[in-house]
Design an enzyme around this catalytic site. Structure first.
Site: not given
Length: 534
Positions: A206, A284
């Site tokens: 994003d 992540y």
């Protein structure tokens, strides 16, 4: 004039015997026949004959009669017909289109870069004829497919703060993807458009999210002769000796990419490879400062996320496109992140590559700020340790990591119990997601994407240039941090009255427990709104 025309292969005849000498001198007309090659065919023996009259100025007039004379052109005879048949056979052996074989053995028709001319008529009282020339560019995506190409995976890093996400479908610029394709087009590495290149990406990060391990796959131009076979494993896809003869994709692309995007490596992959669906796992990292957080409580709660669960209460629900919210988290860890150790490793690695000048620049820069290299970083981060969540899974939902981190922060601040994780994972008891604010996107990093038998490579020259560039970027951000620290030290001191007012008397916003907050619509309710007839 006759000699020139004859050397070009045209049959010429003159009518000077029938005209006066002064007329011949004035007009010097030469009549000749031409065969229109665009009207010929290898399967037909018909010939289109154009008779052209050339004046003394060399200007052709497409007519069967010389200018100023009302005499018909000579009739066909057997000799002329024989000559035309001879010319026709020569034309059939010369074609603008050739059949070339692709490197994989399949034959394709390739149009050569040639000039075509056609006559077009314009409407009006005075109808005129004009020639329109069309040029086929030397670099055309529609015909470049016959060039050597190969399917490769590229490992990408980017600092996402200035980008509107990775993907470019949102019609917002700049995006990381638009910058990458701009570099591919500029370097002439792109084969066709995005669809023709069989482009795929591993993760769709994003806005503001960074990555040091994003992976994309597509067809790119190649220097190697011969199409590479579609092997199952990338290690068999091309021999190691052929790597050195290939285009240095890392070096070529990094020379034109912006400073906050870099290609870290490339690897040949099978044509059936997909950066998205061939990925085995994604990892992540989320960085945060310790401050007053309860690290052990957050670690205890994070361990409960491991395994396969329905994470609809830990994501931004997309009921239109996503119908399965079960995902598998394979590992969770929280660990301190030593900035000093990272910088020391970077300096040693540069020194290992015999770049003493770059090492001295880093050390000199630090000594100018604080006198000694280690004191500067030690004093800066002492008392406020930098930590990182490490979350690994097969796939993630939209905003899943940021939602999980937001709940973990509430637990670390003491507002929630680790048991709230179990309650949110039980979608039968909690079908609706409580409303809470996601964690910030800036500290989130796509760390790595794992594939089977994919080993990225980078030439020594490209790797050295990459390390020097990243070291300079580190220096730039350290300088910016030093400026903000100086601004902090230059703030006006607080008086005793102000400090006493703020000492423990600042009112904190009342915390509302997650399970007591208003909730968002459930998946079933969202689907019912989308299909009211059902």
């Amino acid at each position: 004039m006759r000699a020139v025309l004859k050397s070009l292969g045209f049959e010429t005849k003159t009518q000077s015997a029938e005209f006066g000498a002064d007329q011949e001198e004035q007009h010097d007309n030469v009549l000749f026949e031409t065969i229109d090659p665009h009207q010929t065919s290898s399967s037909s023996t018909s010939v289109n004959i154009n008779t052209v009259s050339i004046t003394s100025r060399g200007v052709p007039t497409k007519s069967g009669i010389s200018r100023g004379f009302n005499r018909p052109v000579w009739n066909f005879n057997q000799e002329l017909e024989a000559e035309n048949v001879k010319l026709l056979s020569q034309l059939t052996n010369c074609c603008c289109n050739e059949k070339e074989k692709m490197v994989d053995g399949s034959a394709v028709t390739v149009s050569r870069p040639v000039e075509k001319s056609r006559e077009s008529k314009s409407s009006g009282s005075n109808t005129t004829k004009k020639k329109v020339q069309e040029k086929i560019s030397g670099y055309n995506a529609s015909i470049v497919n016959y060039q050597c190409k190969r399917y490769v995976a590229l490992k990408i890093m980017y600092f996402g703060q200035r980008f509107y996400g990775f993907a470019s479908e949102a019609q917002m610029d700049p995006t990381v993807e638009s910058e990458i394709f701009g570099a591919l087009e500029k370097t002439r590495l792109l084969v066709g458009d995005k669809k023709e290149s069989q482009y795929s990406r591993c993760g769709r990060t994003d806005k503001g999210v960074s990555s040091v391990g994003q992976v994309i796959a597509l067809f790119v131009r190649s220097k190697l002769k011969g199409t590479l076979p579609n092997h199952e494993k990338s290690s068999e896809f091309v021999s190691k000796e052929q790597y050195e003869g290939e285009i240095d994709y890392v070096r070529v692309l990094n020379r034109v990419l912006p400073s906050d995007i870099r290609v870290l490596g490339w690897c040949p992959v099978p044509v059936g490879f997909s950066a998205r669906f061939s990925c085995l796992s994604r990892e992540y990292k989320y960085f945060f400062w310790e401050e007053n957080l309860n690290i052990s409580a957050m670690e205890n709660a994070g361990k409960r996320l491991i395994g396969e669960h329905d994470f609809r209460n830990f994501c931004k629900m997309d009921a239109v496109n996503v119908h399965n919210y079960r995902r598998h988290i394979s590992s969770f860890a929280v660990s301190p992140y030593d900035v000093r150790l990272t910088l020391t490793m970077m300096v040693v690695e540069l020194d290992y590559n015999n770049k003493e000048q770059s090492v001295m620049l880093i050390l000199e820069h630090e000594m100018q700020i604080c006198g000694e290299p280690c004191d500067f970083l030690h004093n800066w981060f002492d008392g406020n340790q930098l930590w990182a969540f490490e979350i690994k899974g097969s796939a993630f939902l939209w905003h899943q990591v940021r939602c999980m981190v937001a709940v973990l922060f509430l637990i670390g601040q003491g507002f929630e119990s680790p048991d709230v994780i179990d309650a949110l994972l039980d979608t039968t008891k909690t079908p609706r997601k409580p409303q809470y604010i996601m964690a910030s996107e800036i500290p989130l990093v796509l760390q790595s994407c794992e594939f089977q038998d994919v080993k990225f490579i980078c030439s020594s020259d490209a790797g050295l240039a990459l390390r020097v560039h990243l070291a300079k970027e580190c220096q730039t951000f350290q300088l910016q941090a030093a400026i903000f620290k100086e601004a902090l030290l230059s703030c006006v001191p607080m008086t005793n009255d102000q400090s006493s007012l703020n000492n423990g008397k600042m009112k904190k916003a009342a915390h509302v427990p997650l399970m007591s907050r208003p909730t968002e619509p459930s998946y079933a309710e969202r689907r019912a709104k989308l299909n009211p007839a059902a």
